[in-house]
Scaffold this active site. Structure first.
Site, mmCIF file in Angstrom:
data_model
loop_
_atom_site.group_PDB
_atom_site.id
_atom_site.type_symbol
_atom_site.label_atom_id
_atom_site.label_comp_id
_atom_site.label_asym_id
_atom_site.label_seq_id
_atom_site.Cartn_x
_atom_site.Cartn_y
_atom_site.Cartn_z
ATOM 1 N N TYR A 36 0.846 -1.196 0.000
ATOM 2 C CA TYR A 36 0.000 0.000 0.000
ATOM 3 C C TYR A 36 0.880 1.244 0.000
ATOM 4 O O TYR A 36 1.421 1.652 1.017
ATOM 5 C CB TYR A 36 -0.925 0.009 1.218
ATOM 6 C CG TYR A 36 -1.834 -1.195 1.338
ATOM 7 C CD1 TYR A 36 -2.156 -1.982 0.235
ATOM 8 C CD2 TYR A 36 -2.371 -1.567 2.571
ATOM 9 C CE1 TYR A 36 -2.984 -3.084 0.345
ATOM 10 C CE2 TYR A 36 -3.203 -2.673 2.695
ATOM 11 C CZ TYR A 36 -3.503 -3.432 1.582
ATOM 12 O OH TYR A 36 -4.315 -4.527 1.704
ATOM 13 N N HIS B 118 0.584 -11.845 1.115
ATOM 14 C CA HIS B 118 -0.481 -11.033 0.509
ATOM 15 C C HIS B 118 -1.088 -11.719 -0.719
ATOM 16 O O HIS B 118 -2.309 -11.713 -0.906
ATOM 17 C CB HIS B 118 0.094 -9.661 0.125
ATOM 18 C CG HIS B 118 -0.925 -8.597 -0.058
ATOM 19 N ND1 HIS B 118 -0.612 -7.263 -0.057
ATOM 20 C CD2 HIS B 118 -2.257 -8.649 -0.260
ATOM 21 C CE1 HIS B 118 -1.711 -6.541 -0.241
ATOM 22 N NE2 HIS B 118 -2.722 -7.363 -0.379
ATOM 23 N N LEU C 42 -17.935 -4.285 2.423
ATOM 24 C CA LEU C 42 -18.957 -3.371 1.895
ATOM 25 C C LEU C 42 -18.856 -3.252 0.368
ATOM 26 O O LEU C 42 -19.332 -2.272 -0.217
ATOM 27 C CB LEU C 42 -18.821 -1.996 2.546
ATOM 28 C CG LEU C 42 -19.032 -1.979 4.068
ATOM 29 C CD1 LEU C 42 -18.758 -0.602 4.641
ATOM 30 C CD2 LEU C 42 -20.447 -2.431 4.411
ATOM 31 N N PHE D 142 -19.587 0.037 -2.320
ATOM 32 C CA PHE D 142 -20.856 0.012 -3.057
ATOM 33 C C PHE D 142 -22.053 -0.043 -2.111
ATOM 34 O O PHE D 142 -23.072 0.616 -2.337
ATOM 35 C CB PHE D 142 -20.881 -1.185 -4.013
ATOM 36 C CG PHE D 142 -22.151 -1.286 -4.812
ATOM 37 C CD1 PHE D 142 -22.333 -0.490 -5.935
ATOM 38 C CD2 PHE D 142 -23.168 -2.156 -4.442
ATOM 39 C CE1 PHE D 142 -23.510 -0.565 -6.681
ATOM 40 C CE2 PHE D 142 -24.342 -2.232 -5.180
ATOM 41 C CZ PHE D 142 -24.514 -1.441 -6.301
ATOM 42 N N PHE D 143 -21.927 -0.816 -1.033
ATOM 43 C CA PHE D 143 -23.050 -0.946 -0.112
ATOM 44 C C PHE D 143 -23.136 0.223 0.878
ATOM 45 O O PHE D 143 -24.001 0.227 1.752
ATOM 46 C CB PHE D 143 -22.998 -2.289 0.626
ATOM 47 C CG PHE D 143 -23.344 -3.446 -0.272
ATOM 48 C CD1 PHE D 143 -24.641 -3.644 -0.711
ATOM 49 C CD2 PHE D 143 -22.359 -4.306 -0.729
ATOM 50 C CE1 PHE D 143 -24.960 -4.685 -1.568
ATOM 51 C CE2 PHE D 143 -22.665 -5.362 -1.576
ATOM 52 C CZ PHE D 143 -23.973 -5.554 -2.002
ATOM 53 N N SER D 144 -22.252 1.184 0.712
ATOM 54 C CA SER D 144 -22.351 2.414 1.510
ATOM 55 C C SER D 144 -23.209 3.454 0.795
ATOM 56 O O SER D 144 -24.102 4.051 1.385
ATOM 57 C CB SER D 144 -20.962 2.997 1.779
ATOM 58 O OG SER D 144 -20.191 2.104 2.534
#
Length: 348
Positions: free
Chosen positions: A65, A134, A215, A219-221
């Protein structure tokens, strides 16, 4: 719905090797990478401190990251007095960003050791609580990679070993070398392919399950409209499920989940997160966020209770109705994580 401050975050045992974490984790990737430009460092450090104070102590990062910048951010956040003792720190190795930006997967012993030393330095700690591979290097027998991780456990540099995006057979082979504490996988209302083989394997072997993207990448937020708010640097912009041809069908899934959430008196994201939380006490979702208010909403999902009938109803909305794959390229997922037999390995 209980206010975030009133929701106590339970503790769970992750796996059978002794690791105990908060029942909800915090995915830190989006603070530094992949979800648009890096967010302001002071705000992200304040968010991490807020999370730990609220009882969310399981923090998830990776050397990929940034690369490296997210681990550095967490290292700075952990410099606060006494914070290291309060958190369970998970990071990952195995994905190297090349000069042209393409990822390379590595699991050779020398790479494993060098990656661990780098993470320890960036995080400013002398031991990593949970260290994941990872992505699986299909050129190196999994036994060889886990063998080096086992040495790092014996040396006190890591406490527990994890895998991410590994197939059931890869998990079994790894676990035979050294107990695997957790497997990280994508699991949400619209990503359920792991339920057939991988989840049962983890449960058979006493391995904890860490659900990333619970989530659906946000998208589901906020539903399909989120696509219009993504920056050009946000990798989600290119995901199959967010393309125009799939978005209209997926919008219908969101609408049905949203209608059920309204009946339940919670947000759509809380309902979707509650569904993952109800999968079992061996499952820890790690939703990511960069905003305190969204974090508080996620914590409040712990107080959303679902009956078996409601779980089935929710699943019926999404299971057969989601359009598009998780990624354009499945090469870097559990579907392509088989490694050669250990007998084929010639140490350099």
């Amino acid at each position: 719905m209980a206010s975030p401050a009133a929701v106590a975050v339970p503790r769970i045992k992750l796996g059978s090797q002794g690791l105990e974490v908060s029942a909800l984790g915090l995915g830190c990737m989006g603070m530094s990478a992949f979800y648009g430009p890096p967010k302001p460092e002071p705000e992200m450090i304040a968010l991490i401190h807020h999370a730990v104070a609220a009882g969310v102590t399981f923090l998830d990062t990776s050397d990929f990251y940034g690369p490296h910048t997210n681990e550095i951010l967490l290292g700075k956040a952990l410099q606060a007095a006494g914070l290291r003792e309060k958190v369970q720190l998970a990071t990952k190795f195995g994905v190297l960003t090349t000069a042209d930006g393409t990822p390379e997967i590595h699991g050779e012993p020398a790479y494993v050791r060098a990656a661990c030393e780098g993470s320890l330095q960036r995080l400013g700690v002398d031991c990593i609580d949970l260290y994941y591979q990872h992505r699986i290097d299909t050129k190196v027998p999994i036994e060889v990679t886990i063998g080096e991780l086992k040495k790092l456990v014996e040396e006190g540099k890591i406490k527990y070993i994890g895998l991410s995006e590994a197939s059931a057979s890869t998990i079994r082979r790894a676990h035979a070398v050294h107990p695997i504490t957790a497997v990280q996988l994508e699991w949400s209302l619209w990503s359920r392919d792991v339920e057939e083989d991988i989840v049962p394997t983890c449960r058979e072997l006493g391995i904890g399950i860490v659900a990333y993207c619970p989530l659906g990448g946000g998208f589901f937020s906020s539903g399909p409209k989120m696509v219009n708010t993504l920056s050009e640097q946000d990798f989600r912009k290119g995901l199959p499920r967010f393309q125009t041809e799939n978005l209209e069908k997926n919008a219908m899934v969101f609408e049905r989940v949203s209608a059920m959430a309204a009946k339940k008196g919670c947000t759509t994201s809380q309902l979707a997160l509650a569904w993952v939380l109800h999968q079992g006490s061996d499952v820890c979702p790690i939703p990511g966020t960069t905003k305190v208010e969204n974090f508080n909403q996620n914590v409040a999902a712990l107080s959303v209770k679902l009956t078996p009938e409601e779980m089935t109803e929710l699943e019926s909305y999404a299971s057969a109705n989601v359009a598009g794959d998780r990624y354009h390229n499945i090469v870097y997922t559990w579907q392509n994580s088989e490694t050669p037999p250990v007998s084929s390995w010639k140490a350099e």
